[in-house]
Scaffold this motif. Sequence first.
Motif, PDB file in Angstrom:
ATOM      1  N   GLU A  32       1.081  -1.230   0.046  1.00  0.00           N
ATOM      2  CA  GLU A  32      -0.025   0.013   0.087  1.00  0.00           C
ATOM      3  C   GLU A  32       0.875   1.187  -0.034  1.00  0.00           C
ATOM      4  O   GLU A  32       1.929   1.453   0.877  1.00  0.00           O
ATOM      5  N   SER A  44      -2.278  -9.404  -2.277  1.00  0.00           N
ATOM      6  CA  SER A  44      -2.037  -8.896  -1.099  1.00  0.00           C
ATOM      7  C   SER A  44      -3.072  -8.569  -0.008  1.00  0.00           C
ATOM      8  O   SER A  44      -2.857  -8.580   1.003  1.00  0.00           O
ATOM      9  N   VAL A  45      -4.420  -8.540  -0.738  1.00  0.00           N
ATOM     10  CA  VAL A  45      -5.525  -8.587   0.398  1.00  0.00           C
ATOM     11  C   VAL A  45      -6.108  -9.993   0.514  1.00  0.00           C
ATOM     12  O   VAL A  45      -6.692 -10.558   1.744  1.00  0.00           O
ATOM     13  N   LEU A  88      -6.399 -12.365   4.168  1.00  0.00           N
ATOM     14  CA  LEU A  88      -8.006 -12.612   4.451  1.00  0.00           C
ATOM     15  C   LEU A  88      -8.212 -14.183   4.196  1.00  0.00           C
ATOM     16  O   LEU A  88      -9.500 -14.760   4.630  1.00  0.00           O
ATOM     17  N   LYS A 141      -6.383  -0.063   0.229  1.00  0.00           N
ATOM     18  CA  LYS A 141      -6.532  -1.622   0.566  1.00  0.00           C
ATOM     19  C   LYS A 141      -7.870  -1.760   0.921  1.00  0.00           C
ATOM     20  O   LYS A 141      -8.527  -2.952   0.709  1.00  0.00           O
ATOM     21  N   ILE A 142      -8.755  -0.605   1.388  1.00  0.00           N
ATOM     22  CA  ILE A 142     -10.106  -1.049   1.726  1.00  0.00           C
ATOM     23  C   ILE A 142     -10.978  -1.158   0.418  1.00  0.00           C
ATOM     24  O   ILE A 142     -11.590  -2.093   0.400  1.00  0.00           O
ATOM     25  N   ILE A 192     -20.658  -4.332  -5.272  1.00  0.00           N
ATOM     26  CA  ILE A 192     -20.747  -4.685  -3.924  1.00  0.00           C
ATOM     27  C   ILE A 192     -22.093  -4.618  -3.721  1.00  0.00           C
ATOM     28  O   ILE A 192     -22.589  -5.446  -2.907  1.00  0.00           O
ATOM     29  N   THR A 205     -10.084  -4.673  -0.960  1.00  0.00           N
ATOM     30  CA  THR A 205     -10.921  -5.787  -0.138  1.00  0.00           C
ATOM     31  C   THR A 205     -12.274  -5.790  -0.449  1.00  0.00           C
ATOM     32  O   THR A 205     -12.915  -6.720  -0.610  1.00  0.00           O
ATOM     33  N   ALA A 206     -12.838  -4.662  -0.642  1.00  0.00           N
ATOM     34  CA  ALA A 206     -14.404  -4.580  -1.062  1.00  0.00           C
ATOM     35  C   ALA A 206     -14.431  -5.230  -2.339  1.00  0.00           C
ATOM     36  O   ALA A 206     -15.471  -6.070  -2.243  1.00  0.00           O
ATOM     37  N   LEU A 244      -5.586   9.117   5.691  1.00  0.00           N
ATOM     38  CA  LEU A 244      -6.258   8.064   4.738  1.00  0.00           C
ATOM     39  C   LEU A 244      -6.543   8.405   3.329  1.00  0.00           C
ATOM     40  O   LEU A 244      -7.198   8.161   2.669  1.00  0.00           O
ATOM     41  N   HIS A 280     -19.059  -0.150  -6.772  1.00  0.00           N
ATOM     42  CA  HIS A 280     -20.210  -0.027  -5.883  1.00  0.00           C
ATOM     43  C   HIS A 280     -21.361  -1.075  -6.507  1.00  0.00           C
ATOM     44  O   HIS A 280     -22.056  -1.497  -5.799  1.00  0.00           O
ATOM     45  N   VAL A 338     -14.061  -9.226  -1.479  1.00  0.00           N
ATOM     46  CA  VAL A 338     -15.019  -9.679  -1.018  1.00  0.00           C
ATOM     47  C   VAL A 338     -16.303  -9.667  -1.963  1.00  0.00           C
ATOM     48  O   VAL A 338     -17.215 -10.712  -2.012  1.00  0.00           O
TER      49      VAL A 338
END
Lengths: 527, 527
Positions: B31, B270-271, B275, B141-142, B117, B145-146, B51, B114, B149
Motif C-alpha cells: 500500500e 495482497s488482500v 484474508l 486496501k479498503i 458490492i 478488499t471490497a 487516509l 459499488h 469480498v
Amino acid sequence: MSKQSSRDSAAQSEAPQPLALRRVGIDTYRENVAYLHRDCAIYRAEGFQALSKVEVRANGRCILASVNVVDDSAIVGCQQLGLSEDAFVQLGVAEGCGVTVSQAEPPRSIPALHRKIAGERLAQDDFAGIVEDIASHRYSKIELTAFVVACNQGELDREEVFYLTDAMSRVGRRLDWHEYPVVDKHCVGGIPGNRTSMLVVPIVAAHNMLCPKTSSRAITSPAGTADTMEVLASVEMPFERLMEIVRRHRGCLAWGGTSDLSPADDVLISVERPLSIDSPGQMVASILSKKISAGSSHLLLDIPIGPTAKVRSMPDAQRLRRLFEFVARRMGLVIDVVITDGRQPVGNGIGPVLEARDVLRVLENHPLAPTDLREKALRLAGRMLEFDAGVRGGEGYGLARDILDSGRALQKMRAIIDAQGAKHFDPDKPCLSPLSFEVKASQAGMVVGIDNQQLARIARLAGAPKASGAGVDLLVKLGDRVSSGDPLYRVYAAYPTEQAFASEACDRNSGYFIGAAEQLTRVSVEF
Amino acid sequence: MSKQSSRDSAAQSEAPQPLALRRVGIDTYRENVAYLHRDCAIYRAEGFQALSKVEVRANGRCILASVNVVDDSAIVGCQQLGLSEDAFVQLGVAEGCGVTVSQAEPPRSIPALHRKIAGERLAQDDFAGIVEDIASHRYSKIELTAFVVACNQGELDREEVFYLTDAMSRVGRRLDWHEYPVVDKHCVGGIPGNRTSMLVVPIVAAHNMLCPKTSSRAITSPAGTADTMEVLASVEMPFERLMEIVRRHRGCLAWGGTSDLSPADDVLISVERPLSIDSPGQMVASILSKKISAGSSHLLLDIPIGPTAKVRSMPDAQRLRRLFEFVARRMGLVIDVVITDGRQPVGNGIGPVLEARDVLRVLENHPLAPTDLREKALRLAGRMLEFDAGVRGGEGYGLARDILDSGRALQKMRAIIDAQGAKHFDPDKPCLSPLSFEVKASQAGMVVGIDNQQLARIARLAGAPKASGAGVDLLVKLGDRVSSGDPLYRVYAAYPTEQAFASEACDRNSGYFIGAAEQLTRVSVEF
C-alpha cells in the motif's frame, strides 16, 4: 484416532527479549501499526511478515497491531518497537518501557466472518463475537472491510440487523439516567446546514425532558453539530462534566466521540466512510446502538428525501423506516420516524460559523432567521414533545412554537452554552473567513434544483469545518426567481489555495439549476 | 434546466509549492503511503484527512498514495513529503526532488465497484476498468478488499470470471515465444513438499518442449518452488536473462515476481492472503491470467483433494475443474486438469533444503528417493508430454519415466542449474538447520491421517522458508505402522526461539493421527 504425541525436544526455552517502546509520530487513522526494524532479532526470529498481526504487551496491558517493517534506524532501532499514535495511546505505557511482541492468534470470530463472506446467515452469538473483536481492535482494516462488505445491502436480514445492533450496544459503556422518558433525535444525514439539533435540544430541554443528545464532528460533511456548537461554546470536556450538565440543564450539545458509547461503531465507520458504504442495516445498527448506549428510551428519527439526499425516494424511505422500527422495537426503544423534505440545504449557511448564525437568529426570533430551519426544528421538536405522556397528539408543534417564541428556548440555549463554557459570538457580525466570492446566475428563471452534495463539497473545499468561518451562504433557494447575474450564493474561504479549489469546483458545477417553474423538483412528505 | 453559472472571484490562483521528496524506510506491504507533516502548509490548506488518497507528481511521473499524518520532524519535515519504500520505488525519482501533491480524484471504476458490492453482475468493460485501476495502484486496501469480498464465492458467474481473467491478462507484459505449444503446469496448492515442478520442468524440457514455468516464493507455505530452487541455484536475475535461459534450455526454474506478468494479480493477492480468501473465481482468474501473460498455450492443472487440502471433496474439485475449463476455453488456452491425492504432504521433506534433497534424489534415481514424489511427477510430466501432437494418449507416462530413468532429466536439470548460476549442494549432506527434535508416536497403530496444514505450520514456525535448512522431515507416512515411541518426523530449526515455537505447536497438535487400518482416510482419484 489419537492426536497425541510425545516430544523429544532439545529446545532451550528462551523468553523473548523485551524491546524498548518508542512512540512513532505517525497518525495511521485507527489502524494500530507496530514498527519493527528489519534487523530486529524478534522480527527475524519469529518470521513476521509485513502486515502480520502481533500482540504487543507491557505492564500487563496488551494491544494488537499490524507490522510495518522499517529500514531506517531514525524511526526505530533494532532494539526498539515503534507504535503509531493511536496504538501508543491505547497501550498506555511510557516511551522506553520494555515491551514484548508475539504473533497474534487470529481473532476468534474469524470463522464466523468467513461464513458471512460466504453468504451465510449468522446467529446472535456470531455477531456478539465479531463485534467484541472489532471493538477490541482485533480486526485488521482488511478484515473490517470484509465484514462491512459482506453485511452490505441485502446481505443482512432484519433479524441479523437486530443481532448486530444488540451486540454493538452491549460493548462499551451504557448510561442509565434513572428516569423516563430519555429522548433523543437523529437525522440519517446528507443535508448541509441541517442544524435542527441546536434548536430542538433547547426547546425540548426547556420543557424539562431529558435529552442527552449525542452529537458528532463532521467526517465527510462541511460541519457536524459539534463543529457548529464549538463556535458558541466549548464542546470538549471530561465525560463526567458532560453528564453533570445534562442532569442539571436537561440537555447538552457537546457529546464527545471518546465517551466509549458503542465503540465498535467508531471502528466500523473508519472503513465505511472511505468506501462510502452506508447500507440500511449498518446505518440502523450504528444509530440505534449509539442511542441505546447513551441511555435513550425514545428516538425521533429524521429521514430527509430528495434527489441529492442520502435517501432518494419515498419507497426507499419507507423501507428504511420499517427496518428502524423493527429493530428499535426488538431493542425496547420507542421510535418515531419522520420523513422530511431533503431537496436542498436547510437554512442559509453551510459551515460552522454560518450555521451558528442561522441557529441563533432562529432562537432570537430575528427577522433574518431562515424560516425553513425554524419550521423544521419546530416540527421535529413538536413530535419529540409528544413523547411526554402529558402532551396530546397534535399539540407538540404549538407547544414547541410557544417555547421558541417566548424566548425560553434561547434562555435554555444560553444556559447550556454557559455551562459548557461560552465563547464570544455576535450573530450580526459573525467572524467569517476573509476571502470570498459570489457565484451568479448565468440565466434568468426559477431555482428549480439545488445539489446538496455539490454545495457540501464546495463548502469543504473552501475550508469548512477546519476553518470555522469558511463555507457557503445561500442567497436564494428553491422556488426563488432570479435574473441573469443575480448572486446565488457567496463562498467564504480562509486561504487562497482553498478559495481556488472552491472556485474551480463552482466553475465545474455550481450546484444550482435554473429553469422554468414546472421543472421545480417536488417531493411529497408529511410536512 | 441549466447548470452553468458565472463567477465573480477574487481568488488569487496560486500554484502549490513543491515539497522535497524523502524516502521513508517503512515497508507498508504494497500500500503506497505518503507521509505528510501535520504542520505542512499543503496538508493544512488542502484539508487532507488521514487516509485521503493523494496524487504525488514529480518529473512527469505520478503515483497514488494514502496519507499518514506525521508529528515527528525526524520522519518528515514541514517542507517534505515522505514516501514508503514501495511508493518511493514506484515514483522512481531521487530523494530531495521537488514533488507536488494534490487530492486524487477517485478511481474511475469506483461506480462499477459499488455496483458489484450491491450484488450486480458487471460487464466486460467494468472489469477492464477495475483491473486497470487496481494494477495502477489506484485502489486503497479498503477498496481492494471490497472488490475481493464482493467477488467472492458465488458472486461471480462464469462469464464474469472470464471477463476478470481477460482483463487481468491484458494489463502488464505479455510474452510471445513464437512457437507452439508452450506448456506450463500449476497446482492449486495447499500440499507441503509438493515440488513436482522441479521434476516436471526438466523432464518436459528434455523432451524439447518449451516450458516457461512461472514459479513463486512461499507466501503462506513453508517453501515455494523458487525458495527450494534457490538452494541449488540463483533464482533472481534480470528478466531478459531468464528469457534467454528458457529459449536455450527450453525451461527454467527461476521466474521472478517482478516480471510484470498480470500485475493486478499481485495487488489482489495482497488482500486475499491475509484474508485467506481463495474463491474459485479469483483462483481461476489469478492462475490463468498469469499463464496467458507468460505466453503459454497449454496448461496442466493439478487439483489435489483431501481432508486438509485446499479442495476437500470430489464434487468441489469437479466444479473447480469445469470453471477452469470454461474460462481457459474462452481464453484460447488448452487445459488438462488432473485431480490428485492430497491427503498428505508429497515427498518427505518440508522446507527448502529438505525438499531440494528429495528432488535431487528422485532425479538421481537414489534408493532413498521418495516414491510418491517420483510417481506424481512422472504422471504429471506424462500428461504434459501428451500436449505434444507426436505423443499418443497413454504414452506420456512411459516416455517421462524413460527420460527420468535414463538420467536425461538430471542432465537437463544440471544445465538449467548451471545456466541460472549453480550453488554447492550435496543431497547426501544437506545443510540442515542445527537445532532439531523428533516427534514420536504416543501409541501403536497405523498412520491414518496427516494434517497438511499443521505440518506446514510447524515447518514455518521452525523458520522455513527464511531459514532454508529449517523444516520438517517426515519419517513415516499414511498407511505405515508404528509402535508407541517410534519417531514420526524430525523438526529442524535455526534459532532457539523458532525451535520453541515449533515444539509448542507439535505439543498442541502433532498433525499425525494414529489409529486402526480401517480409519485410514481414503480418496478416490484418477491415479
